[in-house]
Enzyme design. Structure first.
Site, mmCIF file in Angstrom:
data_model
loop_
_atom_site.group_PDB
_atom_site.id
_atom_site.type_symbol
_atom_site.label_atom_id
_atom_site.label_comp_id
_atom_site.label_asym_id
_atom_site.label_seq_id
_atom_site.Cartn_x
_atom_site.Cartn_y
_atom_site.Cartn_z
ATOM 1 N N TRP A 1 -2.360 -2.972 -1.991
ATOM 2 C CA TRP A 1 -2.015 -4.039 -1.958
ATOM 3 C C TRP A 1 -3.177 -4.894 -0.838
ATOM 4 O O TRP A 1 -3.273 -4.834 0.221
ATOM 5 C CB TRP A 1 -0.650 -4.645 -1.665
ATOM 6 C CG TRP A 1 -0.400 -6.543 -1.360
ATOM 7 C CD1 TRP A 1 0.623 -6.616 -2.629
ATOM 8 C CD2 TRP A 1 -0.138 -6.847 -0.237
ATOM 9 N NE1 TRP A 1 0.483 -7.406 -2.178
ATOM 10 C CE2 TRP A 1 0.885 -8.038 -0.908
ATOM 11 C CE3 TRP A 1 -0.402 -7.056 0.867
ATOM 12 C CZ2 TRP A 1 0.597 -9.087 -0.276
ATOM 13 C CZ3 TRP A 1 -0.347 -7.979 1.115
ATOM 14 C CH2 TRP A 1 0.713 -8.988 1.345
ATOM 15 N N GLU B 1 17.180 -18.085 -4.388
ATOM 16 C CA GLU B 1 17.203 -16.819 -5.042
ATOM 17 C C GLU B 1 17.154 -16.656 -6.395
ATOM 18 O O GLU B 1 16.000 -16.142 -6.365
ATOM 19 C CB GLU B 1 18.972 -16.266 -4.930
ATOM 20 C CG GLU B 1 18.619 -14.805 -5.290
ATOM 21 C CD GLU B 1 17.074 -13.697 -5.400
ATOM 22 O OE1 GLU B 1 16.473 -13.768 -4.560
ATOM 23 O OE2 GLU B 1 17.402 -12.726 -6.271
ATOM 24 N N HIS C 1 18.157 -36.818 -2.893
ATOM 25 C CA HIS C 1 17.209 -37.317 -1.530
ATOM 26 C C HIS C 1 16.162 -37.228 -1.127
ATOM 27 O O HIS C 1 15.127 -37.284 -0.802
ATOM 28 C CB HIS C 1 18.065 -36.643 -0.364
ATOM 29 C CG HIS C 1 19.523 -37.178 0.040
ATOM 30 N ND1 HIS C 1 19.677 -38.861 -0.255
ATOM 31 C CD2 HIS C 1 20.599 -36.445 -0.144
ATOM 32 C CE1 HIS C 1 21.233 -38.592 0.041
ATOM 33 N NE2 HIS C 1 21.876 -37.536 0.420
ATOM 34 N N LYS D 1 6.753 -4.716 -3.415
ATOM 35 C CA LYS D 1 7.674 -4.194 -2.949
ATOM 36 C C LYS D 1 8.124 -4.235 -1.578
ATOM 37 O O LYS D 1 9.551 -4.437 -1.453
ATOM 38 C CB LYS D 1 8.060 -2.914 -4.154
ATOM 39 C CG LYS D 1 10.001 -2.371 -3.964
ATOM 40 C CD LYS D 1 10.442 -3.168 -4.639
ATOM 41 C CE LYS D 1 12.019 -3.290 -4.940
ATOM 42 N NZ LYS D 1 12.894 -4.100 -5.356
ATOM 43 N N LYS E 1 12.774 -16.040 -8.002
ATOM 44 C CA LYS E 1 13.085 -14.549 -9.181
ATOM 45 C C LYS E 1 12.396 -15.391 -10.650
ATOM 46 O O LYS E 1 11.318 -14.536 -10.554
ATOM 47 C CB LYS E 1 14.394 -13.914 -9.623
ATOM 48 C CG LYS E 1 15.331 -13.047 -10.579
ATOM 49 C CD LYS E 1 15.035 -12.169 -9.084
ATOM 50 C CE LYS E 1 14.830 -12.234 -7.603
ATOM 51 N NZ LYS E 1 14.571 -10.893 -6.657
ATOM 52 N N GLU F 1 9.052 -14.699 -9.005
ATOM 53 C CA GLU F 1 8.180 -13.283 -8.765
ATOM 54 C C GLU F 1 7.499 -13.430 -10.384
ATOM 55 O O GLU F 1 6.618 -12.578 -9.658
ATOM 56 C CB GLU F 1 9.488 -12.887 -8.283
ATOM 57 C CG GLU F 1 9.006 -12.540 -6.948
ATOM 58 C CD GLU F 1 10.744 -11.941 -6.932
ATOM 59 O OE1 GLU F 1 10.382 -11.313 -5.785
ATOM 60 O OE2 GLU F 1 11.381 -11.891 -6.831
ATOM 61 N N ARG G 1 4.363 -0.443 -4.447
ATOM 62 C CA ARG G 1 3.818 -0.622 -3.354
ATOM 63 C C ARG G 1 2.814 -1.182 -3.298
ATOM 64 O O ARG G 1 2.712 -2.614 -1.930
ATOM 65 C CB ARG G 1 4.068 0.544 -2.222
ATOM 66 C CG ARG G 1 4.794 0.947 -1.402
ATOM 67 C CD ARG G 1 4.636 2.009 -0.557
ATOM 68 N NE ARG G 1 5.615 1.728 0.634
ATOM 69 C CZ ARG G 1 5.447 1.456 1.337
ATOM 70 N NH1 ARG G 1 4.675 0.850 1.590
ATOM 71 N NH2 ARG G 1 6.561 1.465 2.073
ATOM 72 N N CYS H 1 1.201 -1.626 -0.571
ATOM 73 C CA CYS H 1 0.152 -0.235 0.148
ATOM 74 C C CYS H 1 0.726 1.603 -0.024
ATOM 75 O O CYS H 1 1.899 1.762 1.065
ATOM 76 C CB CYS H 1 -1.107 -0.282 1.307
ATOM 77 S SG CYS H 1 -2.356 -1.571 1.253
ATOM 78 N N ASN I 1 -1.943 2.168 5.932
ATOM 79 C CA ASN I 1 -1.044 1.628 5.280
ATOM 80 C C ASN I 1 -0.490 0.468 6.397
ATOM 81 O O ASN I 1 -0.670 0.804 7.176
ATOM 82 C CB ASN I 1 -0.018 2.390 5.042
ATOM 83 C CG ASN I 1 1.106 0.812 4.074
ATOM 84 O OD1 ASN I 1 0.928 -0.530 4.000
ATOM 85 N ND2 ASN I 1 2.291 1.110 4.606
ATOM 86 N N GLY I 2 -0.886 -0.703 6.515
ATOM 87 C CA GLY I 2 -1.437 -1.481 7.560
ATOM 88 C C GLY I 2 -2.162 -2.383 8.012
ATOM 89 O O GLY I 2 -2.777 -2.881 6.508
#
Ligand code: G6P
Length: 619
Positions: A82, A497, A520, A614, A501, A504, A28, A2, A108-109
């Site tokens: 968001w 990572e 395994h 983000k 990527k 996402e 955001r 947000c 926001n929150g």
């Protein structure tokens, strides 16, 4: 998570300023947006400060400014969402109004006790129009307003809220903006700051206009003079008795006491946040790694040595981060073991609370964060401070909460990163942790030299032909359902990572494993044509990783080798330079490019991937 922005000042196009600001904050959150403008009286005198509310579902960047009709207004607030509570629809988009439609709020929150507060308000006859947690805020303000002024109403409301939040409110007919912070970022931007003296620590600030936003880029075109609100603080903006001036006044939420705040001039450049000739920010930021790694190395030597000293002295060093930054931290375990012969602990920000029993004044916490605002990291800081733990922030965002609350800051210097998927901040953070490992080993110069050499190799590597090669590979695998990535030692966190990527932005199911772990269990997932990306070193461990690759090849897997040397086992070879202990930095770059091309080929927007944001400022 947000984006919020609000404006009160001399300009008469507040609505347009808010829309432009929201476009800068879209990273955001981008499922819906909205704004409220206070419309001053017309010749017929009918709209004295009345609210004009606009809300839309979708990305604000997809709506040209001509979509909106902006009335003359010098007071407005807006939000890009968001979703946390409630589906993505118009009703749940912000701003939210009180049931009497007199109070407008952007938030926001998360209000953790929203259900109880909602019940309390419903008993008083308040009817709710959305499923959000936010809607209790304007309604609480409206209730308190019946018995007091706006500042008190907002303060009492803020005191009732549990959880992490930042919100801005305005009331119909009042030329005021009022905001409160507890956990989520809130920054006041001052256009034409009029200081009364050289002292920048003041309780009442004069300016021609004020912004209150979740992030600096929202108002960077107008000012670089800012005040960072801290937890438990609120700000009120209103016209000053001086003509055409406004002032900002700061208070504590707890008792309403006035507080002094420092006006800081920040050193950000607006143009760095534009994408120029590149099709997307993600691609631009990948290519910026030609310079950013070198910039990251440009650390104040005394600070690096200081942190190295803290690590040596500590009884337990914890590296913490979330998402990509968490994977960067995970390389520290290998880098410090190999370069500095030192054990360090690595844990995700959201898991750090489990380690509380082991924290003492001799513990050191090193947080890695691009935004410096990730709630899980800030929660870890709270615990650390409680236990007297010293903190080091490896942060990309100047003035962010992590930067302000760390005992020592190592700036990442990657410049603003706008694409949701982190690229240039990642490699810059990796460079700093590698440098730190050398410093702990007492070999800072050697480390710097090795990394500078790697940076120059990356400069050569990143060219359009290399990107085309990755695009060709992307074309061959763009329709696969799953793909896997393996690596050993510091390449193992890079495999994790790489998986993030790819997930996402391509939305392909991707998973990273320690190379030796495939046999395994995960080997059962390999069938004919399943792609396996393998980080294959040239020296130590090459034979081990190649045996793991052979096991996959024998089961029909399609091998994409990332290595300085080709091998018969590879169906595709992604060449990378051989750069010793900087190898994780180099290895991840082609995967960033591969993920980017897969996203574009699959018609996804790589800058704004679905469901993500983000900067995640909720737990
Ligand atoms: C979000 C972003 C990730 C990022 C993570 C940590 O989940 O989508 O890209 O890695 O937060 O963010 P930070 O700003 O703390 O590095």
């Amino acid at each position: 998570m947000c984006g919020i922005i609000s404006y009160l000042g001399n300009r008469k196009n507040a609505g347009k300023l808010i829309v432009d600001g929201l476009k800068k904050l879209e990273y955001r959150g981008y499922d819906s947006f909205g704004f409220v403008e206070a419309v001053p009286s017309t010749s017929s005198g009918q709209r004295n400060g009345k609210f004009k509310l606009t809300k839309k579902v979708g990305k604000i960047s997809e709506f040209p400014s001509s979509t909106f009709h902006f009335p003359l207004s010098n007071l407005a607030l807006g939000h890009t969402r968001w979703a946390t509570h409630g589906k993505v629809n118009r009703a749940n988009a912000h701003p939210h109004l009180s049931a009497d439609r007199k109070v407008a709020v952007i938030h926001n929150g998360i209000v953790e006790n929203h259900a109880a507060l909602r019940k309390e308000l419903q008993k008083k006859g308040v009817q709710f129009a959305s499923d959000t947690d936010t809607e209790v805020i304007p309604n609480l303000i409206a209730e308190f307003l019946k018995r007091g002024n706006l500042r008190e109403a907002v303060r009492k409301t803020a005191k009732k809220l549990k959880g992490r939040f930042a919100f801005v409110a305005m009331v119909e007919g009042e030329k005021k903006l009022i905001a409160a912070r507890n956990g989520s970022p809130l920054i006041v931007g001052i256009e034409k700051f009029f200081p009364k003296s050289d002292d920048r620590l003041i309780s009442k600030i004069d300016g021609s206009a004020f912004f209150i936003a979740s992030d600096v880029p929202a108002f960077l075109n107008f000012t670089r003079d800012v005040v960072y609100l801290d937890d438990g603080e609120m700000v009120e903006i209103e016209p000053s008795p001086k003509k055409d001036h406004f002032h900002a006044h700061f208070f504590e939420i707890e008792n309403g006491d006035e507080i002094k705040k420092r006006v800081i001039s920040i050193d950000w450049k607006a143009e760095k946040a534009e994408k120029g000739d590149f099709a997307h920010f993600m691609l631009k930021e990948i290519f910026e790694q030609k310079e950013t790694i070198e910039r990251a190395l440009n650390q104040d030597e005394r600070q690096i040595e200081k942190v190295a000293g803290l690590i040596r002295k500590s009884f337990g060093t914890f590296f913490i981060g979330c998402g990509t930054a968490g994977k960067v931290c995970a390389t520290a375990e290998y880098l410090f073991a190999k370069i500095a012969r030192r054990h360090v602990n690595v844990i995700f920000g959201s898991e750090f609370d489990t380690q509380e029993p082991f924290l003492t004044e001799r513990t050191l916490l090193i947080a890695v964060s691009q935004s410096g605002e990730t709630a899980d990291v800030l929660e870890a800081y709270k615990i650390a401070k409680k236990r007297g733990v010293q903190t080091v922030g490896v942060v990309n965002t100047e003035g962010s909460s992590v930067a302000r609350h760390s005992d020592v800051v190592l700036p990442v210097n990657a410049g603003m990163e706008k694409a949701v998927a982190s690229t240039k901040a990642t490699t810059a953070q990796l460079a700093i942790l590698t440098l730190l490992a050398y410093a702990v080993a007492g070999k800072l110069d050697e480390g710097r030299q090795m990394l500078a050499e790697a940076a120059s190799q990356i400069n050569d590597l990143l060219n359009p032909r290399y990107s085309e090669h990755l695009e060709k590979i992307a074309r061959k695998i763009k329709n696969v359902e799953s793909l896997y990535i393996i690596g050993k030692a510091a390449d193992y966190p890079m495999a994790l990572e790489a998986a993030i990527k790819l997930q996402e932005v391509s939305y392909i199911h991707a998973e990273g494993f320690a190379a030796g772990e495939l046999k395994h269990g995960p080997l059962a997932l390999i069938s004919r044509g399943t792609p396996l990306i393998a980080f294959v070193p040239t020296g130590e461990y090459r034979a081990d990783v190649l045996s793991n690759v052979a096991e996959v090849q024998a089961r029909g897997g399609r091998i994409i080798g990332v290595s300085a040397e080709n091998d018969d086992l590879f169906d595709e070879w992604i060449r990378v330079p051989n750069v010793g202990n900087a190898q994780p930095i180099v290895n991840i770059i082609p995967i960033q490019l591969l993920a980017y091309h897969l996203a574009v080929l699959r018609k996804n927007n790589p800058d704004l991937p679905r469901n993500l944001a983000k900067s995640v400022t909720v737990k």
